[in-house]
Design a protein around this motif. Structure first.
Motif, PDB file in Angstrom:
ATOM      1  N   UNK A  49       1.073  -1.180  -0.114  1.00  0.00           N
ATOM      2  CA  UNK A  49      -0.173  -0.019   0.040  1.00  0.00           C
ATOM      3  C   UNK A  49       0.905   1.148   0.073  1.00  0.00           C
ATOM      4  N   UNK A  50       0.932   2.130  -0.938  1.00  0.00           N
ATOM      5  CA  UNK A  50       1.199   3.348  -1.157  1.00  0.00           C
ATOM      6  C   UNK A  50       0.663   4.404  -0.455  1.00  0.00           C
ATOM      7  N   UNK A  51      -0.682   4.349  -0.590  1.00  0.00           N
ATOM      8  CA  UNK A  51      -1.332   5.281   0.524  1.00  0.00           C
ATOM      9  C   UNK A  51      -2.112   6.456  -0.226  1.00  0.00           C
ATOM     10  N   UNK A  81       1.980   9.571   0.985  1.00  0.00           N
ATOM     11  CA  UNK A  81       3.054  10.394   1.887  1.00  0.00           C
ATOM     12  C   UNK A  81       2.664  11.781   2.081  1.00  0.00           C
ATOM     13  N   UNK A  82       1.631  12.244   1.504  1.00  0.00           N
ATOM     14  CA  UNK A  82       1.348  13.882   1.696  1.00  0.00           C
ATOM     15  C   UNK A  82       0.535  13.707   3.180  1.00  0.00           C
TER      16      UNK A  82
END
Length: 183
Positions: A49-51, A81-82
């Motif tokens: 999962x990158x998100x 990641x933000x």
């Protein structure tokens, strides 16, 4: 059974019938399978999962208030990641957006995606296990801090508990308590 006994029992049959109908309704309620079934094992589990989270043309009304539109053509893309803040007045849809990502509800129309995949295609239990949520209404159970943290993952190691507390920016505060994580 004598006629006299039968005559005494007949008025009670009404109550037995009413109770039987009530029990039937209760069991139907217990046995129902919700539209969004948290125990369903079907669905995809992503390898990693990158998100990234995306709402595309989402429209939503709560089932209990179908005439009150909460989200209308809602579009939002949050890159992996933000850090993003949803800001708005009470009732503007902030909590609703989170509830849609967690699939407590499904959008009336439009698509909610995680890493480009429609969340309706993902295994629900797995999807929810990939998320961490700090609610604006806190709830602590009458047990230790460690056990409160472990509520989301009952078999968590102490290292996982420390990692979760650190990610929530609570580790330093907890360490200063008289019994630390056992407080």
């Amino acid at each position: 059974m004598s006629c006299r006994s039968l005559g005494m029992a007949l008025p009670e049959v009404k109550y037995f019938t009413e109770a039987s109908v009530a029990v039937s309704r209760i069991f139907n309620r217990i046995d129902r399978i919700p539209e969004i079934d948290g125990d369903d094992t079907k669905g995809t589990q992503l390898d990693k999962v990158r998100g990234e989270v995306e709402f595309q043309h989402v429209k939503f009304t709560y089932p209990s208030r179908p005439d009150s539109l909460v989200l209308k053509d809602f579009n939002l893309k949050i890159e992996a990641g933000k850090t993003v803040a949803l800001v708005g007045a009470s009732g503007s849809g902030k909590s609703t957006a989170i509830a849609l990502v967690q699939r407590f509800y499904d959008a009336n129309s439009g698509v909610v995606r995680v890493d480009g995949v429609d969340i309706k295609c993902l295994q629900l239990k797995w999807l929810r296990s990939q998320m961490g949520l700090v609610s604006q209404e806190h709830a602590l159970f009458a047990t230790t801090i460690k056990e409160n943290i472990m509520f989301a993952k009952h078999d968590a190691t102490m290292n996982e508990v420390l990692t979760a507390a650190t990610a929530a920016n609570a580790h330093d505060f907890i360490r200063q308590l008289p019994d630390g994580y056992e407080t």
